[in-house]
Design a protein around this motif. Sequence first.
Motif, PDB file in Angstrom:
ATOM      1  N   SER A 170      50.130  46.576  42.540  1.00 16.41           N
ATOM      2  CA  SER A 170      50.588  46.249  43.894  1.00 16.41           C
ATOM      3  C   SER A 170      51.418  47.351  44.525  1.00 16.41           C
ATOM      4  O   SER A 170      51.753  47.269  45.714  1.00 16.41           O
ATOM      5  CB  SER A 170      51.392  44.941  43.877  1.00 16.41           C
ATOM      6  OG  SER A 170      52.533  45.055  43.045  1.00 16.41           O
ATOM      7  N   ARG A 178      46.178  49.019  43.835  1.00 22.13           N
ATOM      8  CA  ARG A 178      45.467  47.739  43.686  1.00 22.13           C
ATOM      9  C   ARG A 178      44.527  47.785  42.481  1.00 22.13           C
ATOM     10  O   ARG A 178      44.948  48.156  41.391  1.00 22.13           O
ATOM     11  CB  ARG A 178      44.738  47.396  44.991  1.00 22.13           C
ATOM     12  CG  ARG A 178      45.687  47.253  46.177  1.00 22.13           C
ATOM     13  CD  ARG A 178      45.000  46.682  47.393  1.00 22.13           C
ATOM     14  NE  ARG A 178      45.938  46.519  48.494  1.00 22.13           N
ATOM     15  CZ  ARG A 178      45.717  45.730  49.536  1.00 22.13           C
ATOM     16  NH1 ARG A 178      44.581  45.054  49.632  1.00 22.13           N
ATOM     17  NH2 ARG A 178      46.606  45.630  50.486  1.00 22.13           N
ATOM     18  N   GLN A 202      42.362  49.818  41.719  1.00 28.55           N
ATOM     19  CA  GLN A 202      42.092  51.184  41.259  1.00 28.55           C
ATOM     20  C   GLN A 202      43.170  51.673  40.296  1.00 28.55           C
ATOM     21  O   GLN A 202      43.080  52.799  39.789  1.00 28.55           O
ATOM     22  CB  GLN A 202      42.012  52.136  42.468  1.00 28.55           C
ATOM     23  CG  GLN A 202      40.904  51.793  43.457  1.00 28.55           C
ATOM     24  CD  GLN A 202      39.541  51.679  42.785  1.00 28.55           C
ATOM     25  OE1 GLN A 202      39.125  52.589  42.066  1.00 28.55           O
ATOM     26  NE2 GLN A 202      38.844  50.576  43.029  1.00 28.55           N
ATOM     27  N   ASN A 211      38.626  39.487  47.868  1.00 29.72           N
ATOM     28  CA  ASN A 211      38.023  40.673  48.483  1.00 29.72           C
ATOM     29  C   ASN A 211      38.117  41.901  47.588  1.00 29.72           C
ATOM     30  O   ASN A 211      38.516  42.985  48.024  1.00 29.72           O
ATOM     31  CB  ASN A 211      38.688  40.943  49.844  1.00 29.72           C
ATOM     32  CG  ASN A 211      37.933  41.975  50.677  1.00 29.72           C
ATOM     33  OD1 ASN A 211      36.708  42.110  50.555  1.00 29.72           O
ATOM     34  ND2 ASN A 211      38.668  42.706  51.509  1.00 29.72           N
ATOM     35  N   GLN A 212      37.768  41.708  46.306  1.00 29.52           N
ATOM     36  CA  GLN A 212      37.798  42.806  45.334  1.00 29.52           C
ATOM     37  C   GLN A 212      39.187  43.446  45.224  1.00 29.52           C
ATOM     38  O   GLN A 212      39.328  44.626  44.885  1.00 29.52           O
ATOM     39  CB  GLN A 212      36.768  43.881  45.702  1.00 29.52           C
ATOM     40  CG  GLN A 212      35.355  43.359  45.883  1.00 29.52           C
ATOM     41  CD  GLN A 212      34.812  42.718  44.598  1.00 29.52           C
ATOM     42  OE1 GLN A 212      34.906  43.288  43.525  1.00 29.52           O
ATOM     43  NE2 GLN A 212      34.241  41.520  44.728  1.00 29.52           N
ATOM     44  N   GLY A 213      40.187  42.659  45.541  1.00 31.85           N
ATOM     45  CA  GLY A 213      41.556  43.138  45.432  1.00 31.85           C
ATOM     46  C   GLY A 213      42.111  43.728  46.711  1.00 31.85           C
ATOM     47  O   GLY A 213      43.300  44.065  46.780  1.00 31.85           O
ATOM     48  N   ALA A 214      41.277  43.825  47.748  1.00 31.66           N
ATOM     49  CA  ALA A 214      41.711  44.452  49.011  1.00 31.66           C
ATOM     50  C   ALA A 214      42.103  43.389  50.030  1.00 31.66           C
ATOM     51  O   ALA A 214      41.604  43.376  51.162  1.00 31.66           O
ATOM     52  CB  ALA A 214      40.601  45.340  49.554  1.00 31.66           C
ATOM     53  N   TYR A 215      42.979  42.495  49.675  1.00 34.32           N
ATOM     54  CA  TYR A 215      43.402  41.410  50.553  1.00 34.32           C
ATOM     55  C   TYR A 215      44.677  41.801  51.303  1.00 34.32           C
ATOM     56  O   TYR A 215      45.428  42.691  50.892  1.00 34.32           O
ATOM     57  CB  TYR A 215      43.646  40.135  49.738  1.00 34.32           C
ATOM     58  CG  TYR A 215      44.483  40.360  48.494  1.00 34.32           C
ATOM     59  CD1 TYR A 215      45.872  40.440  48.551  1.00 34.32           C
ATOM     60  CD2 TYR A 215      43.874  40.514  47.245  1.00 34.32           C
ATOM     61  CE1 TYR A 215      46.628  40.679  47.419  1.00 34.32           C
ATOM     62  CE2 TYR A 215      44.621  40.746  46.095  1.00 34.32           C
ATOM     63  CZ  TYR A 215      45.997  40.826  46.195  1.00 34.32           C
ATOM     64  OH  TYR A 215      46.752  41.070  45.069  1.00 34.32           O
ATOM     65  N   THR A 216      44.893  41.096  52.413  1.00 27.61           N
ATOM     66  CA  THR A 216      46.147  41.255  53.161  1.00 27.61           C
ATOM     67  C   THR A 216      47.150  40.192  52.749  1.00 27.61           C
ATOM     68  O   THR A 216      48.300  40.473  52.449  1.00 27.61           O
ATOM     69  CB  THR A 216      45.896  41.183  54.681  1.00 27.61           C
ATOM     70  OG1 THR A 216      44.955  42.202  55.042  1.00 27.61           O
ATOM     71  CG2 THR A 216      47.194  41.386  55.452  1.00 27.61           C
ATOM     72  N   ASN A 271      46.620  40.810  42.127  1.00 29.26           N
ATOM     73  CA  ASN A 271      46.066  41.922  41.346  1.00 29.26           C
ATOM     74  C   ASN A 271      46.931  42.217  40.128  1.00 29.26           C
ATOM     75  O   ASN A 271      46.414  42.470  39.030  1.00 29.26           O
ATOM     76  CB  ASN A 271      45.943  43.178  42.218  1.00 29.26           C
ATOM     77  CG  ASN A 271      44.842  43.062  43.263  1.00 29.26           C
ATOM     78  OD1 ASN A 271      43.880  42.322  43.075  1.00 29.26           O
ATOM     79  ND2 ASN A 271      44.986  43.784  44.353  1.00 29.26           N
TER      80      ASN A 271
END
Length: 351
Positions: A111, A115, A117, A202-207, A258
């Motif tokens: 975080s 994320r 990656q 969203n594959q870890g790409a959340y807001t 995440n």
Amino acid sequence: MSAAAAQPAAVDYLSLAKEGSHVVKNFAFAGGETLAELRINYATWGAPKRDQAGHITNAVLLCHGTTGSWQNFGSPWWSTRMYGPGQPLDTGKYFVIASDTIGSGKSSKPSDGLRMQFPRYTLTDVVKAQRALLTEKLDVRQLHAVIGISYGGRQAWQWSVQYPEFMRGVVPIVSSPFPNAGRRGMQDFLGIEPLLRDPTWNQGAYTDQPRNFPLAVMAYWMLLDGAGHLWDVAPTRERSFQYLPLLAKQITQNLDANDWIYQLRVNDGFDAYSQLERVKARVLVINMAGDEVVPIELGHIAKASAKLGPKAEYLLVREAAGYGHAAVVQTVDVYGPKLGEFLSKLPADKP
């Protein structure tokens, strides 16, 4: 003077902790990935004592559980029963160190920005980073003991086989050296899968935190508590439907989805049992009789003890069995004296 006024003020060990951080440059993970700067946060109580050669002789490392941080060991349930004069981890005697593991607390974690990656890390990496903190920042070349609770207990087991010469004693509490397989592996699966199936993740790409995050936490957390305690806190049909959502709301307030996934995946590949012949330290295993996370009927500790031979001791705590895995919080006064005795009998030299 009233009886209440005559009582000594409780010691606030959180405020007494000396907090710091260490940055490990170009940290290489076991999976082949690297991080240019890996931050490891930590806190200490007490002061180091050195022998004539200048080596620190009284350092004890504490390892926290899943979603935890060093602050767990500054909380009253532990600190007020451990750190005082004459208590098992008397800070006038021991130099007590607690770190935030990779992925937890103020240490480097997904975080922070990377994320999903963020490099995949395992217990091998967690322990390697702790060793770097000890040797590079705190000048600790050997530990008197490593003590860990739950996931922290797996860290202690990993320490015993990864760096067998580094400590004189190992104390895994509510933990097994076996892989997180069987029902325990399924528990990790249930803690992750609702997120992976959630479009809002969203594959870890959340807001905002994913919709299924509380569900994932509930699925995982229910096995940590005991049937007796869950009946006590939810004795009606209505309350049994309310308890877990309220608990999950509390847990997820300061937790990232995440980070959570990584904290459960850290158990991938863990298997200290197959390497127990490497252990050189003395070992005190402490487990809870009602624990459904580390169930005694599997016989894992008996098998581990047989491998370890006379270097191992085992304490099974039967009190507060209705709390399950969480009985570790309720029974410090039961296992604390055994822990203190174990530490005091460890040799002053190498294992």
